[in-house]
Design a protein around this motif. Structure first.
Motif, PDB file in Angstrom:
ATOM      1  N   PRO A   9       0.806  -1.227   0.000  1.00  0.00           N
ATOM      2  CA  PRO A   9       0.000   0.000   0.000  1.00  0.00           C
ATOM      3  C   PRO A   9       0.837   1.274   0.000  1.00  0.00           C
ATOM      4  CG  PRO A   9      -0.894  -1.592   1.547  1.00  0.00           C
ATOM      5  CD  PRO A   9       0.436  -2.122   1.117  1.00  0.00           C
ATOM      6  N   SER A  10       1.898   1.296   0.814  1.00  0.00           N
ATOM      7  CA  SER A  10       2.730   2.501   0.879  1.00  0.00           C
ATOM      8  C   SER A  10       3.510   2.698  -0.408  1.00  0.00           C
ATOM      9  CB  SER A  10       3.677   2.444   2.077  1.00  0.00           C
ATOM     10  OG  SER A  10       4.539   1.322   1.991  1.00  0.00           O
ATOM     11  N   ALA A  11       3.930   1.588  -1.049  1.00  0.00           N
ATOM     12  CA  ALA A  11       4.658   1.687  -2.311  1.00  0.00           C
ATOM     13  C   ALA A  11       3.754   2.242  -3.413  1.00  0.00           C
ATOM     14  CB  ALA A  11       5.215   0.331  -2.708  1.00  0.00           C
ATOM     15  N   LEU A  12       2.522   1.768  -3.469  1.00  0.00           N
ATOM     16  CA  LEU A  12       1.576   2.257  -4.476  1.00  0.00           C
ATOM     17  C   LEU A  12       1.230   3.724  -4.258  1.00  0.00           C
ATOM     18  CD1 LEU A  12      -0.845  -0.800  -4.741  1.00  0.00           C
ATOM     19  CD2 LEU A  12       0.676   0.055  -6.531  1.00  0.00           C
ATOM     20  N   ALA A  13       1.258   4.150  -3.017  1.00  0.00           N
ATOM     21  CA  ALA A  13       0.920   5.542  -2.709  1.00  0.00           C
ATOM     22  C   ALA A  13       2.101   6.486  -2.881  1.00  0.00           C
ATOM     23  CB  ALA A  13       0.402   5.638  -1.269  1.00  0.00           C
ATOM     24  N   ALA A  14       3.307   5.937  -2.960  1.00  0.00           N
ATOM     25  CA  ALA A  14       4.511   6.761  -3.078  1.00  0.00           C
ATOM     26  C   ALA A  14       4.672   7.302  -4.500  1.00  0.00           C
ATOM     27  CB  ALA A  14       5.741   5.949  -2.684  1.00  0.00           C
ATOM     28  N   THR A  15       5.517   8.321  -4.624  1.00  0.00           N
ATOM     29  CA  THR A  15       5.762   8.967  -5.914  1.00  0.00           C
ATOM     30  C   THR A  15       7.209   8.763  -6.335  1.00  0.00           C
ATOM     31  OG1 THR A  15       4.130  10.677  -5.378  1.00  0.00           O
ATOM     32  CG2 THR A  15       5.674  11.159  -7.162  1.00  0.00           C
ATOM     33  N   PRO A  16       7.446   8.370  -7.595  1.00  0.00           N
ATOM     34  CA  PRO A  16       8.827   8.214  -8.060  1.00  0.00           C
ATOM     35  C   PRO A  16       9.597   9.521  -7.981  1.00  0.00           C
ATOM     36  CG  PRO A  16       7.279   7.216  -9.604  1.00  0.00           C
ATOM     37  CD  PRO A  16       6.467   8.004  -8.630  1.00  0.00           C
ATOM     38  N   ASP A 102      12.722  -1.946   0.234  1.00  0.00           N
ATOM     39  CA  ASP A 102      12.245  -1.932   1.620  1.00  0.00           C
ATOM     40  C   ASP A 102      12.209  -3.330   2.238  1.00  0.00           C
ATOM     41  OD1 ASP A 102      11.926   0.802   1.412  1.00  0.00           O
ATOM     42  OD2 ASP A 102       9.767   0.706   1.023  1.00  0.00           O
ATOM     43  N   ALA A 103      12.115  -4.362   1.404  1.00  0.00           N
ATOM     44  CA  ALA A 103      12.030  -5.731   1.912  1.00  0.00           C
ATOM     45  C   ALA A 103      13.392  -6.402   2.055  1.00  0.00           C
ATOM     46  CB  ALA A 103      11.151  -6.577   0.992  1.00  0.00           C
ATOM     47  N   THR A 104      14.425  -5.834   1.425  1.00  0.00           N
ATOM     48  CA  THR A 104      15.746  -6.472   1.376  1.00  0.00           C
ATOM     49  C   THR A 104      16.676  -5.935   2.468  1.00  0.00           C
ATOM     50  OG1 THR A 104      15.535  -6.770  -1.020  1.00  0.00           O
ATOM     51  CG2 THR A 104      17.754  -6.887  -0.098  1.00  0.00           C
ATOM     52  N   PRO A 105      17.382  -6.815   3.181  1.00  0.00           N
ATOM     53  CA  PRO A 105      18.335  -6.347   4.196  1.00  0.00           C
ATOM     54  C   PRO A 105      19.392  -5.426   3.586  1.00  0.00           C
ATOM     55  CG  PRO A 105      17.977  -8.710   4.396  1.00  0.00           C
ATOM     56  CD  PRO A 105      17.312  -8.285   3.124  1.00  0.00           C
ATOM     57  N   ALA A 106      19.867  -4.481   4.365  1.00  0.00           N
ATOM     58  CA  ALA A 106      20.819  -3.479   3.873  1.00  0.00           C
ATOM     59  C   ALA A 106      22.086  -4.111   3.304  1.00  0.00           C
ATOM     60  CB  ALA A 106      21.169  -2.499   4.987  1.00  0.00           C
ATOM     61  N   ASP A 107      22.527  -5.243   3.876  1.00  0.00           N
ATOM     62  CA  ASP A 107      23.769  -5.852   3.394  1.00  0.00           C
ATOM     63  C   ASP A 107      23.594  -6.584   2.066  1.00  0.00           C
ATOM     64  OD1 ASP A 107      22.297  -8.013   4.318  1.00  0.00           O
ATOM     65  OD2 ASP A 107      23.983  -8.962   5.354  1.00  0.00           O
ATOM     66  N   LYS A 108      22.363  -6.600   1.532  1.00  0.00           N
ATOM     67  CA  LYS A 108      22.100  -7.195   0.221  1.00  0.00           C
ATOM     68  C   LYS A 108      21.588  -6.154  -0.780  1.00  0.00           C
ATOM     69  CE  LYS A 108      22.982 -11.480   1.493  1.00  0.00           C
ATOM     70  NZ  LYS A 108      24.154 -12.221   0.977  1.00  0.00           N
ATOM     71  N   HIS A 109      21.709  -4.880  -0.443  1.00  0.00           N
ATOM     72  CA  HIS A 109      21.158  -3.831  -1.296  1.00  0.00           C
ATOM     73  C   HIS A 109      21.866  -3.706  -2.647  1.00  0.00           C
ATOM     74  CE1 HIS A 109      18.574  -1.213   1.647  1.00  0.00           C
ATOM     75  NE2 HIS A 109      17.941  -2.276   1.184  1.00  0.00           N
ATOM     76  N   GLN A 110      23.056  -4.316  -2.806  1.00  0.00           N
ATOM     77  CA  GLN A 110      23.706  -4.256  -4.118  1.00  0.00           C
ATOM     78  C   GLN A 110      22.946  -5.077  -5.151  1.00  0.00           C
ATOM     79  OE1 GLN A 110      24.894  -5.961  -1.522  1.00  0.00           O
ATOM     80  NE2 GLN A 110      26.257  -7.644  -2.107  1.00  0.00           N
ATOM     81  N   PHE A 111      22.042  -5.945  -4.696  1.00  0.00           N
ATOM     82  CA  PHE A 111      21.275  -6.789  -5.602  1.00  0.00           C
ATOM     83  C   PHE A 111      19.926  -6.171  -5.985  1.00  0.00           C
ATOM     84  CE2 PHE A 111      24.072  -9.798  -3.379  1.00  0.00           C
ATOM     85  CZ  PHE A 111      24.645 -10.446  -4.460  1.00  0.00           C
ATOM     86  N   VAL A 112      19.583  -5.038  -5.404  1.00  0.00           N
ATOM     87  CA  VAL A 112      18.329  -4.362  -5.735  1.00  0.00           C
ATOM     88  C   VAL A 112      18.610  -2.878  -5.969  1.00  0.00           C
ATOM     89  CG1 VAL A 112      16.819  -5.983  -4.525  1.00  0.00           C
ATOM     90  CG2 VAL A 112      17.793  -4.046  -3.276  1.00  0.00           C
TER      91      VAL A 112
END
Length: 215
Positions: A9-16, A102-112
């Protein structure tokens, strides 16, 4: 890190993010309408992805027209080698990128991708794909699984079987010949050379074009 049902819901409501400058007009094309021999295995329309839940309501693949036409040329060239292309993901609405982050741990952020910058998938100029064997119709062995967050996913990974590395490098060779470059952490992810010319998109699949009728 958080359930997708909570993040959606928050992602759909957010603005690029707002981007300065001028961009080419968006012209997203459905890949299978250009070449029906391209196979689809859209993981984010299923539970077979790193978040374990569907993110797309439809299993479809779109790219900006120049990138889509380049993929078609790769597919036709690979046929001479006995292979075809299988697409896992292409254009991705921005709200899905935000969910990934938002769902991915910070130490894996290079993959997203960072939603504050947008993804090249969001611009319709990135594609995740692999090879399939024209004789069997099945995906070939690669050094890692799709969306595997490990060193085995790196395009220069030296482990795994000789056969899997050969197939990985074959895919890269043909993609680079048509103006794509591989992402440094993922052998399956390729960015089209003109990605900077297109703005971040957030339109959902069902709002791009009607589903192609069978037959």
């Amino acid at each position: 890190m958080r359930p997708v049902a909570e993040l959606l819901p928050s992602a759909l409501a957010a603005t690029p993010p707002t981007e300065p400058g001028e961009f080419r007009k968006t012209d997203l094309v459905e890949l299978v309408t250009l070449d029906p021999t391209i196979k689809l295995d859209i993981r984010y329309a299923t539970t077979r992805n790193f978040l374990g839940t569907p993110l797309y309501s439809q299993a479809r693949a779109f790219l900006q027209r120049p990138a889509a036409e380049a993929v078609v040329r790769v597919n036709r060239a690979l046929a001479k080698e006995g292979y075809g292309l299988m697409i896992h993901d292409a254009y991705r609405p921005w709200y899905v990128t935000k969910i990934f982050w938002d769902a991915t741990p910070a130490d894996k952020h290079q993959f997203v991708a960072d939603p504050a910058k947008g993804s090249r998938h969001n611009r319709g100029c990135a594609v995740d794909l692999t090879l399939y064997d024209l004789r069997t119709g099945k995906a070939v062995e690669m050094p890692s699984l799709y969306d595997e967050m490990s060193e085995r996913a790196y395009p220069g990974y030296a482990g795994g079987s000789d056969t899997s590395r050969t197939k990985r490098d074959l895919l890269r060779h043909y993609m680079e010949a048509e103006g794509f470059s591989v992402y440094e952490y993922e052998w399956w992810h390729f960015d089209y050379r003109d990605w900077k010319s297109y703005a971040i998109g957030n339109v959902r699949f069902e709002d791009i074009a009607p589903v192609r009728s069978a037959g």
